[in-house]
Motif scaffolding. Structure first.
Motif, PDB file in Angstrom:
ATOM      1  N   ILE A 289       0.844  -1.205   0.000  1.00 39.02           N
ATOM      2  CA  ILE A 289       0.000   0.000   0.000  1.00 39.02           C
ATOM      3  C   ILE A 289       0.878   1.253   0.000  1.00 39.02           C
ATOM      4  N   ASP A 290       1.974   1.182   0.764  1.00 40.56           N
ATOM      5  CA  ASP A 290       2.905   2.305   0.817  1.00 40.56           C
ATOM      6  C   ASP A 290       3.436   2.618  -0.591  1.00 40.56           C
ATOM      7  N   ALA A 291       3.791   1.554  -1.320  1.00 42.25           N
ATOM      8  CA  ALA A 291       4.309   1.746  -2.685  1.00 42.25           C
ATOM      9  C   ALA A 291       3.210   2.292  -3.603  1.00 42.25           C
ATOM     10  N   MET A 292       1.971   1.784  -3.403  1.00 38.30           N
ATOM     11  CA  MET A 292       0.857   2.251  -4.245  1.00 38.30           C
ATOM     12  C   MET A 292       0.601   3.741  -4.067  1.00 38.30           C
ATOM     13  N   LEU A 293       0.775   4.193  -2.809  1.00 35.69           N
ATOM     14  CA  LEU A 293       0.518   5.608  -2.528  1.00 35.69           C
ATOM     15  C   LEU A 293       1.519   6.518  -3.245  1.00 35.69           C
ATOM     16  N   ASP A 294       2.663   5.938  -3.614  1.00 36.29           N
ATOM     17  CA  ASP A 294       3.684   6.731  -4.311  1.00 36.29           C
ATOM     18  C   ASP A 294       3.525   6.700  -5.823  1.00 36.29           C
ATOM     19  N   ILE A 295       2.594   5.895  -6.319  1.00 44.12           N
ATOM     20  CA  ILE A 295       2.440   5.766  -7.778  1.00 44.12           C
ATOM     21  C   ILE A 295       2.234   7.128  -8.458  1.00 44.12           C
ATOM     22  N   PRO A 296       1.329   7.984  -7.940  1.00 44.42           N
ATOM     23  CA  PRO A 296       1.151   9.281  -8.618  1.00 44.42           C
ATOM     24  C   PRO A 296       2.410  10.138  -8.623  1.00 44.42           C
ATOM     25  N   ILE A 297       3.330   9.876  -7.675  1.00 43.82           N
ATOM     26  CA  ILE A 297       4.566  10.668  -7.641  1.00 43.82           C
ATOM     27  C   ILE A 297       5.542  10.185  -8.709  1.00 43.82           C
ATOM     28  N   VAL A 298       5.610   8.867  -8.883  1.00 37.79           N
ATOM     29  CA  VAL A 298       6.624   8.334  -9.801  1.00 37.79           C
ATOM     30  C   VAL A 298       6.142   8.191 -11.255  1.00 37.79           C
ATOM     31  N   LEU A 299       4.820   8.128 -11.444  1.00 32.18           N
ATOM     32  CA  LEU A 299       4.320   7.954 -12.824  1.00 32.18           C
ATOM     33  C   LEU A 299       4.504   9.236 -13.630  1.00 32.18           C
ATOM     34  N   PRO A 300       4.767   9.123 -14.923  1.00 37.62           N
ATOM     35  CA  PRO A 300       4.802  10.331 -15.755  1.00 37.62           C
ATOM     36  C   PRO A 300       3.424  11.005 -15.724  1.00 37.62           C
ATOM     37  N   PRO A 301       3.384  12.328 -15.622  1.00 33.85           N
ATOM     38  CA  PRO A 301       2.086  13.036 -15.520  1.00 33.85           C
ATOM     39  C   PRO A 301       1.128  12.688 -16.655  1.00 33.85           C
ATOM     40  N   LEU A 302       1.671  12.505 -17.861  1.00 33.72           N
ATOM     41  CA  LEU A 302       0.784  12.186 -18.979  1.00 33.72           C
ATOM     42  C   LEU A 302       0.074  10.852 -18.762  1.00 33.72           C
ATOM     43  N   VAL A 303       0.785   9.917 -18.146  1.00 30.74           N
ATOM     44  CA  VAL A 303       0.195   8.592 -17.884  1.00 30.74           C
ATOM     45  C   VAL A 303      -0.957   8.735 -16.877  1.00 30.74           C
ATOM     46  N   ILE A 304      -0.777   9.607 -15.900  1.00 31.60           N
ATOM     47  CA  ILE A 304      -1.862   9.832 -14.925  1.00 31.60           C
ATOM     48  C   ILE A 304      -3.078  10.411 -15.639  1.00 31.60           C
ATOM     49  N   GLY A 305      -2.843  11.376 -16.501  1.00 33.40           N
ATOM     50  CA  GLY A 305      -3.943  11.977 -17.261  1.00 33.40           C
ATOM     51  C   GLY A 305      -4.648  10.945 -18.127  1.00 33.40           C
ATOM     52  N   LEU A 306      -3.841  10.123 -18.771  1.00 33.21           N
ATOM     53  CA  LEU A 306      -4.405   9.087 -19.645  1.00 33.21           C
ATOM     54  C   LEU A 306      -5.223   8.090 -18.811  1.00 33.21           C
ATOM     55  N   SER A 307      -4.681   7.702 -17.671  1.00 33.64           N
ATOM     56  CA  SER A 307      -5.388   6.747 -16.800  1.00 33.64           C
ATOM     57  C   SER A 307      -6.713   7.328 -16.321  1.00 33.64           C
ATOM     58  N   LEU A 308      -6.697   8.615 -15.991  1.00 29.32           N
ATOM     59  CA  LEU A 308      -7.943   9.267 -15.560  1.00 29.32           C
ATOM     60  C   LEU A 308      -8.969   9.278 -16.697  1.00 29.32           C
ATOM     61  N   LEU A 309      -8.477   9.560 -17.876  1.00 27.79           N
ATOM     62  CA  LEU A 309      -9.383   9.606 -19.036  1.00 27.79           C
ATOM     63  C   LEU A 309      -9.997   8.232 -19.294  1.00 27.79           C
ATOM     64  N   ILE A 310      -9.148   7.204 -19.204  1.00 23.84           N
ATOM     65  CA  ILE A 310      -9.655   5.838 -19.418  1.00 23.84           C
ATOM     66  C   ILE A 310     -10.671   5.495 -18.330  1.00 23.84           C
ATOM     67  N   LEU A 311     -10.325   5.826 -17.071  1.00 25.29           N
ATOM     68  CA  LEU A 311     -11.214   5.505 -15.939  1.00 25.29           C
ATOM     69  C   LEU A 311     -12.599   6.128 -16.126  1.00 25.29           C
TER      70      LEU A 311
END
Lengths: 285, 233
Positions: free
Chosen positions: A108-130
């Motif tokens: 869970i600790d590692a999961m909480l860091d995902i938004p920090i380590v992921l490229p911002p574009l990937v976060i945007g893309l994931s949000l769009l897909i979601l």
């Protein structure tokens, strides 16, 4: 009358050993070079806008335009909303992670860091897909999230919250659990111990987390670009406005908006620093 | 009276199994043991801060094994005082009383009583960061005694104090215990502290409680400030 202490000549005064001087000189050179680098970037922007012959932008026109007013308003409001939402989630997560050990905590600790380590574009893309390609789409159909203002806030929140969690986790880690245990023996419930003992002692960390979340939100670009789009007068927060000006070839206007962002960020950061530094916040030894 | 009956406690990889202990009402009992012997774990279990696997904790004959810490009537003084950093000394002394819904007048009266007893009246407006080690421990003691507990548990409360403050605190602890009549369980590994304070001395050895057996020669060899002396780790 007491005698004045004898004056010590400059030659006889204690001076740090040569090795210490070399050490501090090294620190100043390395640290100072980074500070100079930051100043140089801002100075270059200022030079380009106000003194460069290549730039013929009307600064006043850019700053006083309706688009600029909307971008500033949207940025400020969305950053404040995001900060509140980020703290709302980060406080319980940070506290729970700080105080409890359980199976799967490292995961869970590692999961909480995902938004920090992921490229911002990937976060945007994931949000769009979601919000567009999964059953969660019903929320988008109902409220109109993607490519609207809620998308700006969700995109900012997804990254800012991770930073707030990390900061608050550290804050709660620094507050010994013994204090809560003492509060329990004095008659507090868990909730009372949290609100009466832990939260007041977390003020400094809360302000730091809020500052960090706010600053991250102000500078957020990638997830907003993908998830909220670049519609003028709708989702154009300041970084998007900069991007739109660059895309349109108006470099001068883009730099003016960038300088405006620097001014806003500095004002907010200095205000927060002053709040944190003043006695308003207790001294936590 | 504090009594444990076949008390079994787990704390991570460490455990105390089937511990039996009986401390008469109004006595000052010092529990000694090596570092890691489980003294603090036992104290925490009695206070309700550790999960009890089996057995019972009885306070004045009442089974409090599964009661919340705040319902047991136990005042707890931790090693470093663990004062609340944002609160004044006055609020520390009033804290438990405010939780219990006492009236303002009663709280004020009790705070003044405690401050006088512990000689901290001048410190009431101060916050922890402005207090010395001895003052902090006095405040922690006052906070623990403020709500008239029948039991006082002290976890190495004097271990971080200098020689003079240590001696003052020993006298203060003895006086306060006699004046309040509280039953005290004091955990330490300082032999001098135990000799000066205890009505009864117990040792925790291999997870079991054993009565102290006098070893005068060994005790006399302990120089003050060194192993077993004040300020010993």
């Amino acid at each position: 009358m007491s005698e004045a202490p004898p004056r010590i000549s400059t030659k006889d005064r204690w001076r740090p050993p040569a090795t210490d001087r070399a050490f501090y000189t090294g620190l100043i050179i390395l640290g100072g070079s980074y500070l100079l680098f930051i100043l140089a970037m801002v100075a270059a922007d200022v030079y380009f806008v106000f003194f460069s012959a290549k730039n013929n932008v009307d600064v006043a026109a850019v700053l006083l335009s309706e688009d600029m007013a909307y971008s500033i308003k949207l940025s400020l409001i969305s950053c404040c909303v995001t900060t509140i939402l980020a703290l709302w989630c980060a406080v319980p997560i940070g506290y729970f992670m700080s105080r409890h050990n359980f199976f799967g905590k490292s995961l869970i600790d590692a999961m909480l860091d995902i938004p920090i380590v992921l490229p911002p574009l990937v976060i945007g893309l994931s949000l769009l897909i979601l919000f567009r390609q999964t059953p969660v789409k019903f929320l988008d159909d109902l409220f109109g999230i993607a490519f609207h203002i809620p998308a700006v806030i969700i995109a900012q929140f997804s990254v800012a919250c991770a930073f707030a969690v990390r900061t608050l986790r550290g804050t709660f880690d620094e507050i010994p659990m013994r204090r809560e245990q003492v509060a329990l023996t004095l008659g507090c419930s868990r909730s009372q111990a949290f609100w009466m003992v832990v939260m007041p002692e977390s003020k400094r960390g809360l302000l730091t987390a809020a500052t960090l979340a706010w600053a991250r939100s102000l500078g957020e670009f990638g997830p907003i670009l993908i998830f909220a789009g670049t519609t003028r007068g709708r989702t154009d927060v300041l970084p998007i406005a900069v991007h739109m000006e660059i895309s349109a070839g108006r470099l001068g206007a883009a730099v003016v908006i960038s300088l405006m962002m620097v001014a806003i960020a500095m004002t907010v950061l200095i205000t927060f620093r002053l709040l944190v530094g003043r006695s308003l916040v207790p001294n936590l030894n | 009276m504090i009594e444990t009956v076949d008390l079994t406690v787990f704390a991570g990889e460490f455990s105390l199994a089937r511990v039996n202990l009986k401390i008469p009402a109004g006595s000052y009992c010092v529990l000694m043991g090596r570092t890691g012997s489980g003294k603090t774990t036992l104290l925490e279990a009695i206070c309700g801060l550790k999960r009890i696997v089996s057995g019972q904790v009885l306070i004045d004959g009442e089974d409090v094994t599964y009661m919340k810490p705040g319902e047991r009537g136990i005042g707890f003084v931790p090693q470093d005082g663990s004062l609340f950093q944002t609160m004044t000394v006055w609020r520390h002394l009033a804290f438990a009383l405010q939780i219990r819904g006492w009236s303002k007048a009663d709280i004020q009266q009790r705070v003044e009583e405690m401050a006088a007893l512990l000689e901290i009246t001048d410190l009431l407006d101060r916050k922890p960061h402005g207090l010395s080690g001895g003052e902090r421990q006095r405040v922690a003691l006052g906070r623990a005694l403020s709500f008239h507990p029948t039991i006082l548990c002290l976890d190495e409360p004097l271990s971080a104090l200098d020689y003079d403050t240590h001696a003052q605190m020993i006298r203060l602890l003895k006086r306060v215990q006699q004046e309040t009549g509280v039953t005290a369980l004091h955990v330490t590994h300082n032999i001098m502290e135990a000799e000066q304070l205890a009505d009864r001395r117990l040792h925790i050895v291999d997870g079991q409680i054993v009565e102290h057996v006098e070893q005068p020669v060994k005790a006399e060899l302990q120089p003050p400030g060194k192993e077993g002396g004040p300020g010993a780790p």
